[in-house]
Design a protein around this motif. Structure first.
Motif, PDB file in Angstrom:
ATOM      1  N   ALA A 352     -11.980  13.998   7.528  1.00 54.62           N
ATOM      2  CA  ALA A 352     -11.868  15.430   7.477  1.00 54.62           C
ATOM      3  C   ALA A 352     -11.116  15.912   8.624  1.00 54.62           C
ATOM      4  O   ALA A 352     -10.735  17.018   8.913  1.00 54.62           O
ATOM      5  CB  ALA A 352     -13.079  16.129   7.261  1.00 54.62           C
ATOM      6  N   GLY A 353     -11.531  15.094   9.873  1.00 54.44           N
ATOM      7  CA  GLY A 353     -11.036  15.695  11.092  1.00 54.44           C
ATOM      8  C   GLY A 353      -9.562  15.640  11.378  1.00 54.44           C
ATOM      9  O   GLY A 353      -8.969  15.981  12.561  1.00 54.44           O
ATOM     10  N   PHE A 354      -8.765  14.757  10.620  1.00 55.57           N
ATOM     11  CA  PHE A 354      -7.330  14.315  10.930  1.00 55.57           C
ATOM     12  C   PHE A 354      -6.679  15.723  10.531  1.00 55.57           C
ATOM     13  O   PHE A 354      -6.616  16.195   9.486  1.00 55.57           O
ATOM     14  CB  PHE A 354      -6.872  13.117  10.135  1.00 55.57           C
ATOM     15  N   GLU A 355      -5.584  15.725  11.535  1.00 53.89           N
ATOM     16  CA  GLU A 355      -4.410  16.715  11.034  1.00 53.89           C
ATOM     17  C   GLU A 355      -3.329  16.278  10.024  1.00 53.89           C
ATOM     18  O   GLU A 355      -3.349  14.930  10.021  1.00 53.89           O
ATOM     19  CB  GLU A 355      -3.950  17.322  12.346  1.00 53.89           C
ATOM     20  N   HIS A 356      -2.719  17.204   9.389  1.00 55.55           N
ATOM     21  CA  HIS A 356      -1.561  16.750   8.612  1.00 55.55           C
ATOM     22  C   HIS A 356      -2.072  15.860   7.471  1.00 55.55           C
ATOM     23  O   HIS A 356      -1.156  15.003   7.240  1.00 55.55           O
ATOM     24  CB  HIS A 356      -0.313  16.425   9.596  1.00 55.55           C
ATOM     25  N   LEU A 357      -3.047  15.992   6.970  1.00 46.47           N
ATOM     26  CA  LEU A 357      -3.902  14.936   6.038  1.00 46.47           C
ATOM     27  C   LEU A 357      -3.718  15.551   4.531  1.00 46.47           C
ATOM     28  O   LEU A 357      -3.896  16.809   4.349  1.00 46.47           O
ATOM     29  CB  LEU A 357      -5.179  14.860   6.342  1.00 46.47           C
ATOM     30  N   VAL A 358      -3.212  14.568   3.545  1.00 49.18           N
ATOM     31  CA  VAL A 358      -3.339  15.087   2.297  1.00 49.18           C
ATOM     32  C   VAL A 358      -3.820  13.966   1.466  1.00 49.18           C
ATOM     33  O   VAL A 358      -3.600  12.678   1.570  1.00 49.18           O
ATOM     34  CB  VAL A 358      -1.687  15.213   1.839  1.00 49.18           C
ATOM     35  N   TYR A 359      -4.805  14.529   0.502  1.00 54.91           N
ATOM     36  CA  TYR A 359      -5.337  13.255  -0.381  1.00 54.91           C
ATOM     37  C   TYR A 359      -4.639  13.125  -1.578  1.00 54.91           C
ATOM     38  O   TYR A 359      -4.099  13.984  -2.228  1.00 54.91           O
ATOM     39  CB  TYR A 359      -6.696  13.972  -0.474  1.00 54.91           C
ATOM     40  N   LEU A 360      -4.437  11.923  -2.046  1.00 57.59           N
ATOM     41  CA  LEU A 360      -3.656  11.598  -3.343  1.00 57.59           C
ATOM     42  C   LEU A 360      -4.397  10.396  -3.740  1.00 57.59           C
ATOM     43  O   LEU A 360      -4.738   9.636  -3.317  1.00 57.59           O
ATOM     44  CB  LEU A 360      -2.178  11.316  -2.595  1.00 57.59           C
ATOM     45  N   SER A 361      -3.627  10.451  -5.222  1.00 61.81           N
ATOM     46  CA  SER A 361      -3.903   9.125  -6.006  1.00 61.81           C
ATOM     47  C   SER A 361      -2.377   8.919  -6.574  1.00 61.81           C
ATOM     48  O   SER A 361      -1.836   9.704  -7.466  1.00 61.81           O
ATOM     49  CB  SER A 361      -4.764   9.301  -7.216  1.00 61.81           C
ATOM     50  N   ALA A 362      -1.428   8.218  -5.942  1.00 61.45           N
ATOM     51  CA  ALA A 362      -0.091   7.738  -6.392  1.00 61.45           C
ATOM     52  C   ALA A 362      -0.146   7.253  -7.704  1.00 61.45           C
ATOM     53  O   ALA A 362       0.714   7.606  -8.607  1.00 61.45           O
ATOM     54  CB  ALA A 362       0.477   7.052  -5.190  1.00 61.45           C
ATOM     55  N   GLY A 363      -1.124   6.643  -8.109  1.00 66.10           N
ATOM     56  CA  GLY A 363      -1.003   5.838  -9.423  1.00 66.10           C
ATOM     57  C   GLY A 363      -1.335   6.956 -10.369  1.00 66.10           C
ATOM     58  O   GLY A 363      -0.832   6.870 -11.597  1.00 66.10           O
ATOM     59  N   THR A 364      -2.346   7.892 -10.399  1.00 68.88           N
ATOM     60  CA  THR A 364      -2.566   8.968 -11.456  1.00 68.88           C
ATOM     61  C   THR A 364      -1.829  10.138 -11.283  1.00 68.88           C
ATOM     62  O   THR A 364      -1.834  11.058 -12.228  1.00 68.88           O
ATOM     63  CB  THR A 364      -4.034   9.205 -11.470  1.00 68.88           C
ATOM     64  N   LYS A 365      -1.076  10.160  -9.900  1.00 67.24           N
ATOM     65  CA  LYS A 365      -0.498  11.322  -9.528  1.00 67.24           C
ATOM     66  C   LYS A 365      -1.242  12.699  -9.211  1.00 67.24           C
ATOM     67  O   LYS A 365      -0.688  13.744  -9.001  1.00 67.24           O
ATOM     68  CB  LYS A 365       0.725  11.817 -10.452  1.00 67.24           C
ATOM     69  N   GLU A 366      -2.538  12.361  -9.145  1.00 67.59           N
ATOM     70  CA  GLU A 366      -3.476  13.522  -8.759  1.00 67.59           C
ATOM     71  C   GLU A 366      -3.215  13.894  -7.255  1.00 67.59           C
ATOM     72  O   GLU A 366      -3.167  12.969  -6.416  1.00 67.59           O
ATOM     73  CB  GLU A 366      -4.992  13.083  -8.816  1.00 67.59           C
ATOM     74  N   GLY A 367      -3.028  14.943  -7.128  1.00 60.64           N
ATOM     75  CA  GLY A 367      -2.569  15.499  -5.578  1.00 60.64           C
ATOM     76  C   GLY A 367      -1.105  15.615  -5.413  1.00 60.64           C
ATOM     77  O   GLY A 367      -0.549  15.702  -4.257  1.00 60.64           O
ATOM     78  N   LEU A 368      -0.120  15.025  -6.257  1.00 60.51           N
ATOM     79  CA  LEU A 368       1.257  15.053  -6.134  1.00 60.51           C
ATOM     80  C   LEU A 368       1.739  16.386  -5.861  1.00 60.51           C
ATOM     81  O   LEU A 368       2.807  16.336  -4.833  1.00 60.51           O
ATOM     82  CB  LEU A 368       2.053  14.118  -7.229  1.00 60.51           C
ATOM     83  N   LYS A 369       1.313  17.436  -6.561  1.00 57.41           N
ATOM     84  CA  LYS A 369       1.744  18.544  -6.182  1.00 57.41           C
ATOM     85  C   LYS A 369       1.702  19.109  -5.177  1.00 57.41           C
ATOM     86  O   LYS A 369       2.294  19.853  -4.197  1.00 57.41           O
ATOM     87  CB  LYS A 369       1.504  19.410  -7.338  1.00 57.41           C
ATOM     88  N   GLU A 370       0.405  18.832  -4.638  1.00 55.24           N
ATOM     89  CA  GLU A 370      -0.007  19.525  -3.235  1.00 55.24           C
ATOM     90  C   GLU A 370       0.704  18.589  -2.127  1.00 55.24           C
ATOM     91  O   GLU A 370       1.085  19.442  -1.157  1.00 55.24           O
ATOM     92  CB  GLU A 370      -1.491  19.073  -2.849  1.00 55.24           C
ATOM     93  N   LEU A 371       0.966  17.196  -2.139  1.00 51.48           N
ATOM     94  CA  LEU A 371       1.907  16.410  -1.399  1.00 51.48           C
ATOM     95  C   LEU A 371       3.210  17.229  -1.194  1.00 51.48           C
ATOM     96  O   LEU A 371       3.715  17.483  -0.459  1.00 51.48           O
ATOM     97  CB  LEU A 371       1.949  15.144  -1.906  1.00 51.48           C
TER      98      LEU A 371
END
Length: 459
Positions: A352-371
C-alpha cells in the motif's frame, strides 16, 4: 499565384484508393477541367452549370460507353485548389478507372504529381503551408487525438499563433529600421524596454510550443510502453489482455519470452505501442541473456514503463531491490501488482505504501480497466484531448521554432550589449524569416517539393 507553367496545366489523378471498390473518384483541376470532362460527358452541358452541383450521365469514348457516372462541379475560386475542379464518381473497377484516366489524358489533362492538388491550393492562397501539411497529417491520423490535433492545425489554430508572433515582431523591426534613416539625429523610435518585454514573452510562448513537441511526437507515432519485470510475472499475459488477442506465447516455464514482442492498441483515443520483453534475471542461457540485454535497451528508449511483479511471491523489500537495480530511466512508470485474484488481503495490503501502484489480474482481466485509465492519466490524455493547447507534431516546425528561439536570444544579447540598430534589425529579421518558414510566408522550391512529394497522388 501559380507559376505560369503550372497555371496552364490541367492535372488529373485517382482521388480514392486503388483496387476494387463500390465507387472510385477521379479528380481534375485546372483551366480545362470542365471542358475536358464535358467533351466526353453525355448529359447536361457542364460548362453551363453552376458551381457545387452534381450531374448524372455517361462517359463515352466516341460511341463506346465507358461508365455511368456522377460529375461534381466546383468552379473557381470556390474549390479546394481555387481552380476549376471536377470530380468524376464512377464504379470502382480498376479497369474502368484506367479507361477513364486514359481518356481524360488523351483529351489534354496530365497526371498530377504527389500532393500537387494541395500544393496548388497553397500557392493559390487557399491556406498557408502549416495548414497544408496538416492535410497530410489528417489523412494519416489513426487515433482521436492525432485527428483532433490535425484538424486544429488544418483550421489554422497553430498558424494563427505564429502569425500573431510575427505581427508583433514586424512592428518592432520597422521601428528599428526607421531609426536607421535618422541615424545622424540619434533618435529611438523603438522602445528598447518594450522590445525586451516582447522578446521575453515570445520566448516563453515558443518554449511552450517546443515542449509540446515531445508529446506531439509521441502521440503521432504512438506511446512506446515497455512491459518489464521478472520471469513469470505475467508480462505476456498482460500484453495479450491489452491487445485483446493472443499475441504472445504464455507459459509457466520461466524465460519463455526471449525477444521483444511489439504491437499497438488504442486506449481512449491514444495509440500505445506495447512492448513485451524478456524477464529480467541473471541467466547463463546465451539466447535468454540477449533477450535481457534487449529489455534493458528498450527501457532506455521507453516513454512509459509498466513494471510487473507477482504480488503472491514478491515481498515489498524485494520489489524495492528490483527497482533500485533496474535504475528506471526518468520516464513515467506504473507498478503493477499482478495476480491479485490469488493474493491474500495481507499480501495486497503490504504494498500500500508504493506510489504509482495498480492491482491487476492479467489472467482474469480484473483491474484491466483501472490500468487503462491509469495509462491515460500518465500521458495526460484528458488534458490533450479537451484542452486548447497547441501541440507541435511536425519536425520541420519544431526546428524552425528552435531557430527562432536562438535568434530571439541574439536580440536579447544585442539589447544587453547596446548593439547598434542595424545589427539589431538583422537579428529581428532572422526571427521573422524562421517564423515565416512555418506558415509559408518564406518558401523555396526545394522546401515545397520536400513537403508535397510526401502526399498521396490524388491529394
Amino acid at each position: 499565384m501559380l507559376p505560369s507553367t503550372l497555371a496552364q496545366d490541367t492535372i488529373i489523378a485517382l482521388a480514392t484508393a486503388s483496387g476494387h471498390g463500390a465507387i472510385a473518384i477521379i479528380r481534375l483541376s485546372g483551366p480545362e477541367a470542365v471542358s475536358i470532362v464535358n467533351g466526353v460527358f453525355k448529359g447536361k452541358n457542364l460548362q453551363a452549370q453552376p458551381s457545387h452541383t452534381l450531374h448524372f450521365g455517361t462517359i463515352r469514348d466516341e460511341d463506346k460507353i465507358l461508365d455511368e457516372v456522377v460529375v461534381s462541379l466546383f468552379k473557381a475560386p470556390a474549390s479546394y485548389t481555387k481552380e476549376d475542379v471536377v470530380e468524376v464518381s464512377c464504379h470502382g473497377s480498376p479497369y474502368i478507372t484506367e479507361q477513364l484516366l486514359k481518356l481524360f489524358l488523351r483529351k489534354g489533362a496530365r497526371l498530377a504529381e504527389p500532393g500537387e492538388f494541395t500544393k496548388r491550393a497553397f500557392l493559390n492562397g487557399q491556406f498557408d503551408l502549416a495548414q497544408a501539411e496538416a492535410v497530410a497529417d489528417l489523412i494519416a491520423s489513426d487515433s482521436a487525438l492525432t485527428h483532433q490535433v490535425a484538424m486544429k492545425q488544418m483550421r489554422g489554430g497553430f498558424s494563427q499563433e505564429i502569425k500573431a508572433l510575427r505581427v508583433q515582431l514586424i512592428h518592432f523591426a520597422s521601428m528599428v529600421e526607421l531609426e536607421l534613416d535618422f541615424s545622424e539625429e540619434d533618435v529611438e523610435f523603438a522602445d528598447r524596454s518594450a522590445l525586451r518585454r516582447l522578446i521575453t514573452t515570445l520566448q516563453q510562448l515558443i518554449t511552450d510550443l517546443l515542449k509540446s513537441f515531445e508529446m506531439g511526437n509521441v502521440l503521432k507515432n504512438g506511446v512506446p510502453t515497455v512491459i518489464a519485470g521478472k520471469p513469470n510475472a505475467g508480462k505476456s499475459t498482460l500484453l495479450n489482455a491489452l491487445l485483446r488477442e493472443e499475441k504472445a506465447i504464455v507459459s509457466d516455464i520461466p524465460g519463455t519470452t526471449r525477444d521483444v514482442i511489439e504491437d499497438e492498441a488504442q486506449l481512449g483515443g491514444i495509440r500505445f505501442r506495447f512492448i513485451d520483453t524478456a524477464g529480467l534475471r541473471d541467466t547463463q542461457d546465451t539466447v535468454e541473456a540477449i533477450g535481457v540485454a534487449r529489455t534493458k535497451q528498450q527501457l532506455q528508449k521507453a516513454s512509459l514503463v509498466l513494471y510487473l511483479f507477482d504480488v503472491t511471491t514478491t515481498l515489498p523489500e524485494q520489489l524495492r531491490e528490483e527497482l533500485a537495480a533496474l535504475q528506471l530511466p526518468q520516464v513515467p512508470y506504473l507498478l503493477i501488482a499482478n495476480k491479485k485474484d490469488l493474493a491474500t488481503p495481507a499480501q495486497l495490503k503490504s504494498f500500500a505504501g508504493f506510489e504509482h501502484l495498480v492491482y491487476l489480474s492479467a489472467g482474469t482481466k480484473e483491474g484491466l480497466k483501472e490500468l487503462e485509465q491509469s495509462l491515460l492519466e500518465v500521458v495526460n490524455a484528458n488534458e490533450a484531448l479537451t484542452g486548447d493547447r497547441t501541440i507541435v507534431t511536425n519536425l520541420r516546425h519544431f526546428q524552425s521554432l528552435q531557430k527562432t528561439n536562438d535568434a530571439l536570444q541574439e536580440v536579447l544579447h544585442g539589447l544587453d550589449t547596446g548593439l547598434t540598430g542595424d545589427w539589431l534589425a538583422a537579428d529581428i529579421r532572422r526571427c521573422l524569416f524562421y517564423l515565416g518558414e512555418i506558415t509559408g510566408d518564406i518558401t523555396t522550391d526545394d522546401l515545397l517539393d520536400n513537403i508535397f512529394t510526401k502526399f498521396c497522388i490524388g491529394k
